[in-house]
Design a protein around this motif. Structure first.
Motif, PDB file in Angstrom:
ATOM      1  N   TRP A 108       1.300   3.103  -3.185  1.00 57.18           N
ATOM      2  CA  TRP A 108       0.185   3.912  -3.689  1.00 57.18           C
ATOM      3  C   TRP A 108       0.226   5.340  -3.141  1.00 57.18           C
ATOM      4  O   TRP A 108      -0.489   6.212  -3.630  1.00 57.18           O
ATOM      5  CB  TRP A 108      -1.151   3.296  -3.320  1.00 57.18           C
TER       6      TRP A 108
ATOM      7  N   ARG B 177      -6.405  -1.365   2.877  1.00 59.77           N
ATOM      8  CA  ARG B 177      -7.057  -2.345   3.753  1.00 59.77           C
ATOM      9  C   ARG B 177      -7.927  -1.657   4.816  1.00 59.77           C
ATOM     10  O   ARG B 177      -9.000  -2.153   5.148  1.00 59.77           O
ATOM     11  CB  ARG B 177      -5.966  -3.212   4.402  1.00 59.77           C
TER      12      ARG B 177
ATOM     13  N   GLU C  61       0.820  -1.214   0.000  1.00 62.23           N
ATOM     14  CA  GLU C  61       0.000   0.000   0.000  1.00 62.23           C
ATOM     15  C   GLU C  61       0.855   1.266   0.000  1.00 62.23           C
ATOM     16  O   GLU C  61       0.439   2.293  -0.529  1.00 62.23           O
ATOM     17  CB  GLU C  61      -0.951  -0.008   1.200  1.00 62.23           C
TER      18      GLU C  61
ATOM     19  N   PRO D  72      -5.977   6.236  -4.417  1.00 56.72           N
ATOM     20  CA  PRO D  72      -6.974   5.163  -4.465  1.00 56.72           C
ATOM     21  C   PRO D  72      -8.084   5.227  -3.413  1.00 56.72           C
ATOM     22  O   PRO D  72      -8.303   4.291  -2.642  1.00 56.72           O
ATOM     23  CB  PRO D  72      -6.117   3.909  -4.308  1.00 56.72           C
TER      24      PRO D  72
ATOM     25  N   GLY E 103     -11.988   2.303  -0.989  1.00 57.95           N
ATOM     26  CA  GLY E 103     -10.627   2.540  -1.450  1.00 57.95           C
ATOM     27  C   GLY E 103      -9.842   1.248  -1.455  1.00 57.95           C
ATOM     28  O   GLY E 103     -10.297   0.222  -0.947  1.00 57.95           O
ATOM     29  N   ARG E 104      -8.658   1.303  -2.009  1.00 54.97           N
ATOM     30  CA  ARG E 104      -7.814   0.107  -2.116  1.00 54.97           C
ATOM     31  C   ARG E 104      -7.091  -0.226  -0.816  1.00 54.97           C
ATOM     32  O   ARG E 104      -6.646  -1.355  -0.634  1.00 54.97           O
ATOM     33  CB  ARG E 104      -6.794   0.295  -3.238  1.00 54.97           C
TER      34      ARG E 104
ATOM     35  N   CYS F  44      -9.797   0.722   4.569  1.00 52.01           N
ATOM     36  CA  CYS F  44     -11.061   1.225   4.022  1.00 52.01           C
ATOM     37  C   CYS F  44     -12.204   0.221   4.176  1.00 52.01           C
ATOM     38  O   CYS F  44     -13.361   0.569   3.951  1.00 52.01           O
ATOM     39  CB  CYS F  44     -10.905   1.598   2.548  1.00 52.01           C
ATOM     40  N   ASP F  45     -11.879  -1.004   4.558  1.00 48.17           N
ATOM     41  CA  ASP F  45     -12.906  -2.033   4.696  1.00 48.17           C
ATOM     42  C   ASP F  45     -13.341  -2.123   6.144  1.00 48.17           C
ATOM     43  O   ASP F  45     -12.490  -2.262   7.025  1.00 48.17           O
ATOM     44  CB  ASP F  45     -12.329  -3.368   4.215  1.00 48.17           C
TER      45      ASP F  45
END
Length: 160
Positions: free
Chosen positions: A99, A132, A96, A108, A129-130, A134-135
């Protein structure tokens, strides 16, 4: 609150109220935005203790929403810089981290949402988002007035 859902016609569109947890009310609406960083519908929420919106709160929300594109950019830059400065605090993996130095137009995060609270406190949420972190609920920037004050990891949050 009665069975009829109160509405308010703001400068940016119709807001509809519903009961929220902790004896609060959430006023919701959407704005359309055409901006280089985001085009489409953006949910806007105002969370109040009272069933009525105060003139100060709606006036402040209207000022921020009028410049939503600029605040999306400001929020993305603030998140980007915060994650670059302290990736460990946000659990950013080695992958990450690659990014992080991208152009802001390629950063992202997506699906911006704006939530206002009392006292000119609000947040710009990116619901996906990409990264982790973001989940499942995204990542947000909290503001006091027009100043970003923190990046909020929402991993452990609950849905309203």
């Amino acid at each position: 609150m009665t069975n009829l859902r109160p509405t308010y016609s703001s400068a940016f569109g119709l807001l509809t109220a519903a009961a929220a947890p902790d004896d609060q009310f959430v006023w919701t609406g959407d704005i359309s935005l055409e901006h280089p960083l985001f085009s489409g519908q953006i949910p806007v929420c105002l969370i109040t203790k009272d069933e009525q919106l105060s003139p100060a709160m709606i006036g402040f929300a209207e000022q921020i929403v009028a410049h939503a594109g600029a605040y999306i950019e400001k929020s993305l830059r603030f998140i980007q810089q915060t994650l670059v400065n302290d990736p460990e605090a946000y659990g950013i993996t080695t992958e990450e981290q690659t990014w992080l130095p991208v152009a802001i137009s390629e950063f992202p995060l997506e699906f911006p949402q704006i939530t206002f609270f009392e006292s000119e406190e609000w947040m710009m949420l990116f619901a996906a988002g990409r990264f982790r972190i973001c989940d499942p609920f995204g990542i947000a920037v909290s503001y006091r007035g027009t100043v970003p004050v923190s990046v909020d990891n929402l991993e452990d949050s609950e849905s309203i």
